[in-house]
Design a protein around this motif. Structure first.
Motif, PDB file in Angstrom:
ATOM      1  N   UNK A  32     -14.694  35.443 -52.263  1.00 57.11           N
ATOM      2  CA  UNK A  32     -15.221  36.501 -51.401  1.00 57.11           C
ATOM      3  C   UNK A  32     -15.025  37.883 -52.027  1.00 57.11           C
ATOM      4  N   UNK A  33     -13.868  38.086 -52.647  1.00 57.85           N
ATOM      5  CA  UNK A  33     -13.504  39.428 -53.125  1.00 57.85           C
ATOM      6  C   UNK A  33     -13.863  39.704 -54.576  1.00 57.85           C
ATOM      7  N   UNK A  34     -14.468  38.739 -55.270  1.00 62.87           N
ATOM      8  CA  UNK A  34     -14.814  38.959 -56.679  1.00 62.87           C
ATOM      9  C   UNK A  34     -15.774  40.144 -56.815  1.00 62.87           C
ATOM     10  N   UNK A  35     -15.454  41.068 -57.727  1.00 62.65           N
ATOM     11  CA  UNK A  35     -16.302  42.236 -57.963  1.00 62.65           C
ATOM     12  C   UNK A  35     -17.359  41.905 -59.013  1.00 62.65           C
ATOM     13  N   UNK A  83     -16.929  40.172 -44.739  1.00 65.17           N
ATOM     14  CA  UNK A  83     -18.103  39.289 -44.720  1.00 65.17           C
ATOM     15  C   UNK A  83     -18.919  39.567 -43.463  1.00 65.17           C
ATOM     16  N   UNK A  84     -20.238  39.714 -43.622  1.00 68.55           N
ATOM     17  CA  UNK A  84     -21.048  39.900 -42.414  1.00 68.55           C
ATOM     18  C   UNK A  84     -21.377  38.529 -41.812  1.00 68.55           C
ATOM     19  N   UNK A  99     -19.549  34.813 -52.248  1.00 65.44           N
ATOM     20  CA  UNK A  99     -19.484  36.183 -52.750  1.00 65.44           C
ATOM     21  C   UNK A  99     -20.692  36.995 -52.304  1.00 65.44           C
ATOM     22  N   UNK A 100     -20.457  38.222 -51.887  1.00 66.37           N
ATOM     23  CA  UNK A 100     -21.541  39.056 -51.345  1.00 66.37           C
ATOM     24  C   UNK A 100     -22.621  39.363 -52.377  1.00 66.37           C
TER      25      UNK A 100
END
Length: 338
Positions: free
Chosen positions: A221-224, A286-287, A323-324
């Motif tokens: 989730x937080x991977x840039x 997260x949406x 991931x977003x």
């Protein structure tokens, strides 16, 4: 309420009461379908009925649990109460198994007052076996009862369902799980109403697996943008879990449900209460549409596991969905088209 020698049956009290009453009044149908999730007591209660139908000391439709007949049924050695199930590594219940039972139906019972045949899991009958059973259900001998046990009654032939009465066993309430002696709150919640699962879980192994999967979710989730090239790599350990991959995917589904409950503010439904702060933090990034997308992806993976699949590819796809940045590539849910 219980009879001496018989442990009280947990959960589904109204359904259980109706069936006990039917036994007491001699109105139990010859064909029954017990449906519901694994571990909620369907098979256990089917054996309770087998005891009640053959117990010489039956009271109010309940067996005594102490007589010779009751003890033999619990031990699995009563000649008039049998279970037809999968043989060895077979994927289906075979027509020969049903034909063997049918050949015995016209014979008198050997010891008891009733012949009780459990078919578990009933949805795994081959087409030939299902049709052979249908013939027996159409004209069942007196005092012969078929109890079909299944996780999903809709997987049975419609013609079989139409000749049986359907009883759906719901998951146990959390309070009922606790009252049964399960004193680990995380185990009680992870059981999702399945007493069988609650009793079989190792709390230490549960926590270890949960922590590993939560870390997987958090990293993905937080991977840039700088981390994206290595994102598929975070799924490697999970994909290598050949023996328990299916179990871990189901556990990921529980974690995603917790994210949804945190997002919606329904925190009393969260399973991982000991990590609620961490779950809130992940959910904040997260949406809602992406949580739904992640849930769709997990359901697809669970369905795909019925066939030979590339676990690494499926797990990489899940990591990308978490991931977003990369989830935007998968907005059209291409995994739905095969």
């Amino acid at each position: 309420m219980s009879v001496s020698g018989v442990r009280p049956f947990l959960g589904n009290a109204a359904l259980v009461g109706r069936l006990h009453a039917k036994v007491a009044e001699g109105r139990l149908p010859h064909g029954l379908v017990f449906s519901g999730p694994d571990g909620v007591g369907k098979r256990t209660f089917a054996l309770h009925l087998g005891q009640a139908l053959n117990c010489s000391n039956q009271t109010g439709g309940q067996a005594c649990g102490n007589c010779n007949s009751c003890r033999k049924i619990v031990a699995g050695i009563h000649p008039d109460v049998a279970t037809i199930s999968l043989q060895d590594d077979a994927s289906q219940i075979k027509i020969g198994q049903i034909r063997k039972i049918r050949s015995q139906l016209e014979l008198s019972t050997l010891e008891g007052d009733a012949r009780v045949l459990l078919i578990d899991p009933a949805e795994r009958m081959s087409p030939g076996a299902a049709n052979a059973l249908l013939k027996a259900l159409e004209e069942p001998p007196e005092r012969t009862y078929f109890i079909l046990i299944t996780a999903n009654a809709h997987e049975l032939l419609l013609t079989i369902r139409s000749r049986c009465q359907l009883y759906h066993f719901a998951p146990l309430r959390l309070a009922e799980i606790r009252a049964s002696g399960v004193d680990d709150e995380l185990v009680a919640r992870w059981s999702r109403g399945s007493m069988g699962l609650a009793l079989s879980m190792d709390p230490d192994r549960l926590r270890e697996t949960r922590d590993t999967l939560l870390e997987f979710v958090e990293i993905a989730v937080n991977a840039t943008e700088r981390d994206l090239a290595g994102l598929p790599g975070v799924s490697a350990d999970l994909a290598r879990s050949k023996d328990d991959y299916r179990e871990k995917i189901r556990a990921l589904g529980v974690l995603v449900s917790d994210l949804l409950y945190a997002k919606e503010g329904i925190e009393d439904r969260i399973v991982n209460v000991d990590e609620v702060d961490r779950i809130r933090r992940i959910a904040a990034g997260i949406d809602m549409s992406r949580i739904v997308q992640i849930g769709d992806c997990i359901r697809f993976i669970e369905s795909a596991l019925r066939h030979y699949v590339n676990r690494q590819m499926l797990t990489d796809m899940l990591a990308l969905t978490l991931n977003s940045e990369t989830s935007q590539i998968l907005n059209d849910k291409p995994w739905q088209y095969r």
